[in-house]
Scaffold this motif. Structure first.
Motif, PDB file in Angstrom:
ATOM      1  N   THR A  78       0.829  -1.202   0.000  1.00 48.95           N
ATOM      2  CA  THR A  78       0.000   0.000   0.000  1.00 48.95           C
ATOM      3  C   THR A  78       0.865   1.255   0.000  1.00 48.95           C
ATOM      4  O   THR A  78       1.987   1.260   0.511  1.00 48.95           O
ATOM      5  CB  THR A  78      -0.934   0.056   1.208  1.00 48.95           C
ATOM      6  OG1 THR A  78      -0.149   0.017   2.402  1.00 48.95           O
ATOM      7  CG2 THR A  78      -1.917  -1.098   1.210  1.00 48.95           C
ATOM      8  N   VAL A  79       0.322   2.295  -0.571  1.00 52.16           N
ATOM      9  CA  VAL A  79       0.921   3.623  -0.495  1.00 52.16           C
ATOM     10  C   VAL A  79      -0.175   4.568  -0.026  1.00 52.16           C
ATOM     11  O   VAL A  79      -1.338   4.411  -0.388  1.00 52.16           O
ATOM     12  CB  VAL A  79       1.512   4.064  -1.853  1.00 52.16           C
ATOM     13  CG1 VAL A  79       0.457   4.128  -2.931  1.00 52.16           C
ATOM     14  CG2 VAL A  79       2.236   5.395  -1.717  1.00 52.16           C
ATOM     15  N   SER A  80       0.204   5.508   0.821  1.00 48.32           N
ATOM     16  CA  SER A  80      -0.777   6.412   1.405  1.00 48.32           C
ATOM     17  C   SER A  80      -0.389   7.855   1.175  1.00 48.32           C
ATOM     18  O   SER A  80       0.788   8.174   0.949  1.00 48.32           O
ATOM     19  CB  SER A  80      -0.896   6.144   2.903  1.00 48.32           C
ATOM     20  OG  SER A  80      -1.352   4.826   3.161  1.00 48.32           O
ATOM     21  N   LEU A  81      -1.377   8.710   1.248  1.00 55.99           N
ATOM     22  CA  LEU A  81      -1.159  10.146   1.186  1.00 55.99           C
ATOM     23  C   LEU A  81      -1.942  10.770   2.332  1.00 55.99           C
ATOM     24  O   LEU A  81      -3.170  10.825   2.283  1.00 55.99           O
ATOM     25  CB  LEU A  81      -1.611  10.721  -0.151  1.00 55.99           C
ATOM     26  CG  LEU A  81      -1.276  12.201  -0.373  1.00 55.99           C
ATOM     27  CD1 LEU A  81       0.233  12.396  -0.501  1.00 55.99           C
ATOM     28  CD2 LEU A  81      -1.984  12.748  -1.603  1.00 55.99           C
ATOM     29  N   GLN A  82      -1.225  11.182   3.362  1.00 54.26           N
ATOM     30  CA  GLN A  82      -1.849  11.866   4.489  1.00 54.26           C
ATOM     31  C   GLN A  82      -1.967  13.337   4.132  1.00 54.26           C
ATOM     32  O   GLN A  82      -0.958  13.981   3.839  1.00 54.26           O
ATOM     33  CB  GLN A  82      -1.029  11.682   5.754  1.00 54.26           C
ATOM     34  CG  GLN A  82      -1.590  12.412   6.963  1.00 54.26           C
ATOM     35  CD  GLN A  82      -2.922  11.839   7.422  1.00 54.26           C
ATOM     36  OE1 GLN A  82      -3.042  10.633   7.649  1.00 54.26           O
ATOM     37  NE2 GLN A  82      -3.927  12.689   7.554  1.00 54.26           N
ATOM     38  N   MET A  83      -3.182  13.855   4.168  1.00 53.81           N
ATOM     39  CA  MET A  83      -3.425  15.244   3.780  1.00 53.81           C
ATOM     40  C   MET A  83      -3.985  16.017   4.967  1.00 53.81           C
ATOM     41  O   MET A  83      -5.015  15.619   5.528  1.00 53.81           O
ATOM     42  CB  MET A  83      -4.398  15.300   2.599  1.00 53.81           C
ATOM     43  CG  MET A  83      -3.955  14.450   1.413  1.00 53.81           C
ATOM     44  SD  MET A  83      -5.009  14.656  -0.030  1.00 53.81           S
ATOM     45  CE  MET A  83      -6.535  13.966   0.594  1.00 53.81           C
ATOM     46  N   LYS A  84      -3.325  17.102   5.346  1.00 53.74           N
ATOM     47  CA  LYS A  84      -3.761  17.934   6.458  1.00 53.74           C
ATOM     48  C   LYS A  84      -3.928  19.373   5.970  1.00 53.74           C
ATOM     49  O   LYS A  84      -3.439  19.732   4.909  1.00 53.74           O
ATOM     50  CB  LYS A  84      -2.748  17.859   7.592  1.00 53.74           C
ATOM     51  CG  LYS A  84      -2.531  16.476   8.155  1.00 53.74           C
ATOM     52  CD  LYS A  84      -1.485  16.484   9.261  1.00 53.74           C
ATOM     53  CE  LYS A  84      -1.263  15.086   9.821  1.00 53.74           C
ATOM     54  NZ  LYS A  84      -0.229  15.071  10.897  1.00 53.74           N
TER      55      LYS A  84
END
Length: 126
Positions: A78-84
């Motif tokens: 998996t690859v993730s993109l945490q967006m804040k």
């Protein structure tokens, strides 16, 4: 062949957070550098972030630096993109992409990627 499936998109208020995930299947995930791109309505698709196959190297476009973080879990493929601190201008369809590479680096151009997911919609309201 690599299949990529994004998830985690949705509607969020400005200054909120979302975490996008991309699940890969079909080939050895750790052979692929990964990237996130986005396409806003009426605009061309643009690069957002990339990570090398080992995860050691990452790169984020200036407009998301300090707000978005790309990461990967090779054991889970998996690859993730945490967006804040999301902004209305982050509204777009977000795509993950895979680039087969023996070079442990990052890639920022669309043509460097071999496989693409179907995209997940992120909408940020003001």
């Amino acid at each position: 062949q690599v299949q990529l499936v994004e998830s985690g998109g949705g509607l969020v208020q400005a200054r909120g957070s979302l975490r996008l995930s991309c699940a890969a299947s079909g080939r050895t995930f750790s052979n692929y550098a990964m990237g996130w791109f986005r396409q806003a309505p009426g605009k061309e698709r643009e690069f957002v972030a990339a990570i090398s196959w080992s995860g050691v190297s990452t790169y984020h476009v200036d407009s998301v630096k300090g707000r978005f973080t790309i990461s990967r879990d090779n054991a889970k493929s998996t690859v993730s993109l945490q967006m804040k601190s999301l902004k209305p201008e982050d509204t777009a369809v977000y795509y993950c992409a895979a680039s087969f590479s023996t070079y442990d680096g990052v890639f920022v151009e669309e043509y460097q990627y071999d496989y693409w997911g179907q995209g997940t919609q992120v909408t940020v309201s003001s």
